[in-house]
Design a protein around this motif. Structure first.
Motif, short mmCIF file in Angstrom:
data_model
loop_
_atom_site.label_atom_id
_atom_site.label_comp_id
_atom_site.label_asym_id
_atom_site.label_seq_id
_atom_site.Cartn_x
_atom_site.Cartn_y
_atom_site.Cartn_z
N ASP A 126 -40.86 10.20 46.54
CA ASP A 126 -42.29 9.98 46.39
C ASP A 126 -42.57 8.65 45.69
N HIS A 154 -44.57 5.40 47.06
CA HIS A 154 -45.75 4.79 46.42
C HIS A 154 -45.60 3.27 46.35
N HIS A 169 -43.77 17.39 49.10
CA HIS A 169 -44.34 16.09 49.49
C HIS A 169 -43.25 15.01 49.64
N LEU A 199 -42.09 12.79 52.90
CA LEU A 199 -42.09 11.32 52.92
C LEU A 199 -40.75 10.74 53.35
#
Ligand code: NZQ
Ligand code: ZN
Length: 388
Positions: A194, A198, A281, A285
């Protein structure tokens, strides 16, 4: 470089044993709190007792709401809003990961809103006062401990949507890397994916002359990957845990995004996946990011070659930038594999049953997602196919 304003109200309290300060820190703002947490990890790790004792030592009244699920649900948010209204609570303490923090943010945004909180996730702007919140972070991943964003799933239709407001940044966040020793390896890896995502969402921009933020992104990516591999060998390496926790915060406090417009299509596409399949999550990704890269890399071969060269030390082939770009994407996939994450939908036992539906839902509330390359239903379907 674009014009920008940057303000971040979150005080970071970082290091060993910092959670013991939570009572004195909360006391600066409130005498009563909603203590919000997840499915029970804070009880088996002993953190719950430490927090409660620290709050009680400062005579802070505690009203509790546990039970936040990963991919937090709007129904619990509605419950939290009612509890705050009934008990005149104006401060929320979130103890947990991104899901707990986001659930706390949604409650903070909903208490003074004169309507159903879900409106704030599907187009209604937040222009009322949100409650103050603070966090004790237990998993470096979502970056919600300093971010202005908040992601919630509506069980009705399985829509996962986000909202944001500067005042939703926590007033303080306590980050003790030791609290992350109890994480299962899979959750540590999901968090790492994650934070990498980002940074990449910000890195892949059409903005020119953003050298400093490019290099800050590349340095943070290298730091994360090196320390992730150290954790592979020794999960109790404090210094590696500390580097990862700091990187997770830096990856999403938006300092790396100043002066540039990020992409964010991958996050939106992943939210369809975790909305329907309830997959972590970060694991979503590690599947979608490489597929998105394979779909868009020709849009800016130079940027993709720069990524390959500066992050993975791959020599640039000036006669064949496409080859360099593809090697960079492959290196990212190999890294995800090394930390035991899926890089294909099939690795997560997901087939093509819902890819049309997810592609359609992706743009149900918007014309398109993504800024580096605009993605609509047709393009999203191609990306899902590349991820199969
Ligand atoms: O619920 P508990 O029992 O606490 O267990 C959690 C959960 O099962 C467990 N866990 C957390 N800390 C632990 C631990 N287990 C043992 N020891 C510890 N120290 O880990 C599991 C995952 O927790 P979760 O909070 O769901 O993880 P994460 O921080 O990755 O948060 C994911 C959510 O954040 C959203 C995601 O979409 C997802 O819903 N995001 C929020 C963002 C934001 N607000 O800025 C940005 C991100 O892009 C992301 O979309
Ligand atoms: Zn994310």
């Amino acid at each position: 470089m674009r014009n920008f304003n940057y303000k971040n109200q979150t005080e970071i309290i970082f290091g060993k044993d910092t959670e013991s300060k939570v009572g004195t820190e909360v006391k600066k703002y409130a005498n009563k709190v909603l203590l919000h947490y997840g499915g029970g990890s804070i009880k088996f790790t002993g953190l719950y007792d430490k927090i409660v004792n620290s709050l009680k030592n400062e005579n802070i009244e505690i009203v509790e709401l546990g039970g936040v699920k990963p991919n937090p649900r709007v129904s619990l948010v509605r419950e939290g809003i009612e509890i705050c209204r009934k008990n005149n609570i104006d401060f929320i303490l979130a103890v947990g990961g991104g899901s707990v923090i986001d659930s706390a943010k949604a409650i903070a945004a909903g208490v003074n809103y004169n309507g159903d909180v879900w409106d704030l996730f599907i187009g209604t702007d937040i222009n009322h006062t949100c409650l103050k919140l603070a966090t004790v972070l237990t998993i470096p991943a979502a970056g919600s401990e300093t971010s202005s964003g908040c992601v919630i799933t509506n069980e009705d239709g399985l829509y996962k949507r986000s909202t944001g407001h500067p005042t939703l940044r926590p007033i303080f966040s306590i980050l003790n890397p030791e609290l992350t020793y109890t994480l299962p390896k899979y959750q540590t890896s999901c968090g790492i994916a994650d934070m990498i995502a980002h940074i990449l969402e910000r890195y892949f921009t059409n903005e020119k002359y953003v050298d400093l933020t490019d290099r800050l992104c590349e340095a943070t990516l290298k730091t994360i990957m090196e320390n992730a591999l150290r954790l592979n060998n020794n999960p109790n390496d404090y210094n590696a845990r500390a580097e990862i926790m700091l990187s997770g915060m830096v990856a999403h406090n938006d300092w790396l995004g100043i002066g540039r417009l990020g992409d964010w299509a991958t996050h939106d596409i992943e939210h369809e996946l975790s909305g329907i399949y309830d997959i972590a999550h970060g694991a979503g990704l590690s599947i979608i990011f490489p597929a998105w890269m394979k779909y868009v890399y020709k849009h800016d071969l130079n940027r993709f070659a720069q990524f390959a060269n500066r992050v993975f030390d791959i020599d640039i082939n000036l006669n064949n930038l496409e080859e360099t770009a593809l090697k960079g994407i492959e290196a990212l996939e190999n890294f995800f594999t090394k930390i035991e994450l899926p890089t294909r939908l099939s690795h997560a036992n997901i087939n093509d049953d819902h890819i049309e539906e997810m592609s359609k839902k992706l743009v149900a509330h918007y014309d398109h997602v993504g800024n580096f390359v605009e993605i609509r239903e047709k393009e999203a379907l191609e990306i899902f196919k590349l991820a199969l």
